[in-house]
Design a protein around this motif. Structure first.
Motif, mmCIF file in Angstrom:
data_model
loop_
_atom_site.group_PDB
_atom_site.id
_atom_site.type_symbol
_atom_site.label_atom_id
_atom_site.label_comp_id
_atom_site.label_asym_id
_atom_site.label_seq_id
_atom_site.Cartn_x
_atom_site.Cartn_y
_atom_site.Cartn_z
ATOM 1 N N HIS A 270 0.722 -1.137 0.031
ATOM 2 C CA HIS A 270 -0.067 -0.004 -0.036
ATOM 3 C C HIS A 270 0.804 1.185 0.165
ATOM 4 N N LEU A 271 1.221 1.767 -1.118
ATOM 5 C CA LEU A 271 2.162 2.758 -1.415
ATOM 6 C C LEU A 271 1.303 3.977 -1.485
ATOM 7 N N PRO A 272 1.867 5.226 -1.180
ATOM 8 C CA PRO A 272 1.261 6.479 -1.391
ATOM 9 C C PRO A 272 1.321 7.010 -2.886
ATOM 10 N N GLY A 273 0.979 7.720 -3.539
ATOM 11 C CA GLY A 273 0.541 8.117 -4.846
ATOM 12 C C GLY A 273 1.974 8.498 -5.493
ATOM 13 N N ARG A 274 2.720 9.210 -4.816
ATOM 14 C CA ARG A 274 4.067 9.573 -5.354
ATOM 15 C C ARG A 274 5.124 8.537 -5.534
ATOM 16 N N ALA A 275 5.135 7.541 -4.354
ATOM 17 C CA ALA A 275 5.931 6.304 -4.656
ATOM 18 C C ALA A 275 5.417 5.425 -5.864
ATOM 19 N N ARG A 276 4.110 5.418 -6.032
ATOM 20 C CA ARG A 276 3.504 4.583 -6.910
ATOM 21 C C ARG A 276 3.998 5.194 -8.202
ATOM 22 N N ILE A 277 3.924 6.519 -8.391
ATOM 23 C CA ILE A 277 4.555 6.969 -9.680
ATOM 24 C C ILE A 277 5.771 6.765 -9.845
ATOM 25 N N ALA A 278 6.801 6.675 -8.993
ATOM 26 C CA ALA A 278 8.033 6.599 -9.162
ATOM 27 C C ALA A 278 8.360 5.154 -9.563
ATOM 28 N N VAL A 279 7.554 4.101 -8.872
ATOM 29 C CA VAL A 279 7.753 2.510 -9.392
ATOM 30 C C VAL A 279 7.209 2.516 -10.911
ATOM 31 N N ASN A 280 6.200 3.076 -11.262
ATOM 32 C CA ASN A 280 5.623 2.978 -12.570
ATOM 33 C C ASN A 280 6.674 3.506 -13.661
ATOM 34 N N ALA B 63 20.229 4.540 -19.876
ATOM 35 C CA ALA B 63 20.894 3.857 -18.668
ATOM 36 C C ALA B 63 20.948 4.917 -17.383
ATOM 37 N N LEU B 64 21.145 6.298 -17.803
ATOM 38 C CA LEU B 64 21.135 6.979 -16.843
ATOM 39 C C LEU B 64 19.677 7.539 -16.250
ATOM 40 N N GLY B 65 18.823 7.555 -17.183
ATOM 41 C CA GLY B 65 17.461 7.543 -16.771
ATOM 42 C C GLY B 65 16.815 6.776 -16.132
ATOM 43 N N PHE B 66 17.236 5.464 -16.482
ATOM 44 C CA PHE B 66 16.820 3.966 -15.704
ATOM 45 C C PHE B 66 17.433 4.260 -14.181
ATOM 46 N N LEU B 67 18.554 4.752 -14.145
ATOM 47 C CA LEU B 67 19.240 4.526 -12.822
ATOM 48 C C LEU B 67 18.569 5.721 -12.052
ATOM 49 N N SER B 68 18.254 6.868 -12.652
ATOM 50 C CA SER B 68 17.744 7.928 -11.953
ATOM 51 C C SER B 68 16.396 7.702 -11.408
ATOM 52 N N LEU B 69 15.574 7.245 -12.124
ATOM 53 C CA LEU B 69 14.251 6.695 -11.599
ATOM 54 C C LEU B 69 14.217 5.668 -10.345
ATOM 55 N N TYR C 205 16.690 5.533 -8.373
ATOM 56 C CA TYR C 205 16.951 6.153 -6.969
ATOM 57 C C TYR C 205 15.958 6.796 -6.660
ATOM 58 N N TRP C 206 15.267 7.489 -7.532
ATOM 59 C CA TRP C 206 13.991 8.354 -6.910
ATOM 60 C C TRP C 206 12.946 7.343 -6.297
ATOM 61 N N PHE C 207 12.926 6.273 -6.796
ATOM 62 C CA PHE C 207 11.930 5.233 -6.093
ATOM 63 C C PHE C 207 12.444 4.628 -4.502
ATOM 64 N N SER C 208 13.856 4.425 -4.694
ATOM 65 C CA SER C 208 14.261 4.185 -3.432
ATOM 66 C C SER C 208 14.379 5.325 -2.371
ATOM 67 N N ALA C 209 14.440 6.626 -2.869
ATOM 68 C CA ALA C 209 14.387 7.747 -2.151
ATOM 69 C C ALA C 209 13.070 7.766 -1.490
ATOM 70 N N GLU C 210 11.986 7.619 -2.028
ATOM 71 C CA GLU C 210 10.600 7.477 -1.678
ATOM 72 C C GLU C 210 10.411 6.385 -0.458
ATOM 73 N N LEU C 211 10.934 5.365 -0.975
ATOM 74 C CA LEU C 211 10.988 4.012 0.260
ATOM 75 C C LEU C 211 11.277 4.517 1.347
ATOM 76 N N LYS C 212 12.772 5.382 1.248
ATOM 77 C CA LYS C 212 13.235 5.785 2.496
ATOM 78 C C LYS C 212 12.528 6.448 3.405
ATOM 79 N N TYR C 213 11.905 7.364 2.717
ATOM 80 C CA TYR C 213 11.030 8.023 3.936
ATOM 81 C C TYR C 213 9.912 7.263 4.541
ATOM 82 N N LEU C 214 9.377 6.318 3.945
ATOM 83 C CA LEU C 214 8.299 5.284 4.497
ATOM 84 C C LEU C 214 8.657 4.588 5.387
ATOM 85 N N SER C 215 10.257 4.154 5.339
ATOM 86 C CA SER C 215 11.068 3.082 6.192
ATOM 87 C C SER C 215 11.122 3.564 7.592
#
Length: 226
Positions: free
Chosen positions: A162-172, A205-211, A213-223
């Motif tokens: 059950h993820l918040p909207g912004r984290a859901r956007i990041a993983v998508n 590759a850089l874009g893939f890594l960036s996204l 990293y963004w998703f990981s950062a969102e999860l860090k807040y939730l943890s």
């Protein structure tokens, strides 16, 4: 690190200015130095991206005030994606340095075989992983497939959390980037590595890594919530 990146760039270019062994040799930079330079650039970029995200993103709060179930597995998946994308990009530097993208321009098989016969022709054997164009391309294919599969598996796992909207956007976005990057890689190979496709693949590759990293950062807040 920025100064080191500049010095490493000079060290890489210097290897391409050395006298060719024969009159027919084309000057090329060392694939080892190219990989080191690219890896340093990606590392510097991710440090800057992380600092930027801390200042731009407002901390997420989990739905219901508690960390969602399954968050630890999702965090492990996000970290795995970041590491795999980074390592795959490094293997791509070896592909570029050896022109390994030109040896087998078919997919998914290589010359009609899953395992080409000339993969282990160099001695000692470990050199094949870094100096044999066939082995280098094979390794890049495998690592890319694993990175994309891990990203898509993480995306599927996220739908049970059950993820918040912004984290859901990041993983998508991360999953979409994985598919685009895979398509760019296959297209670059089948088209015999045109410069525009190769540049798009590296940028992907850089874009893939960036996204990731963004998703990981969102999860860090939730943890931070128990």
């Amino acid at each position: 690190l920025l100064l080191f990146q500049g010095l490493l760039g000079w060290f890489m270019v210097k290897s391409g200015l050395e006298q060719p062994k024969t009159s027919t040799d084309i000057p090329r930079v060392s694939q080892y130095r190219l990989a080191a330079h690219l890896g340093s650039a990606f590392l510097l970029y991710t440090l800057m991206l992380g600092a930027g995200l801390k200042n731009v993103l407002t901390p997420l709060k989990p739905i219901g005030g508690k960390a969602p179930a399954g968050l630890k597995r999702l965090i492990a998946g996000a970290h795995s994606v970041k590491g795999l994308v980074f390592l795959t990009a490094l293997s791509g530097a070896f592909v570029a340095g050896l022109d390994a993208g030109l040896v087998y321009n078919s997919f998914p098989k290589m010359g009609g075989r899953w395992f080409p016969e000339d993969m282990w022709t160099f001695t000692p054997k470990w050199k094949n992983l870094f100096e044999n164009p066939t082995s280098v391309q094979f390794t890049h294919r495998v690592m890319g497939t694993v990175a994309i599969s891990t990203a898509l598996s993480t995306w599927l796992l996220a739908y049970s959390v059950h993820l918040p909207g912004r984290a859901r956007i990041a993983v998508n976005c991360m999953a979409a980037a994985a598919l685009v990057q895979g398509g760019l890689g296959i297209g670059t190979l089948l088209l015999y590595v045109p410069t525009s496709w190769a540049a798009a693949h590296q940028s992907g590759a850089l874009g893939f890594l960036s996204l990731a990293y963004w998703f990981s950062a969102e999860l860090k807040y939730l943890s931070r919530f128990k």
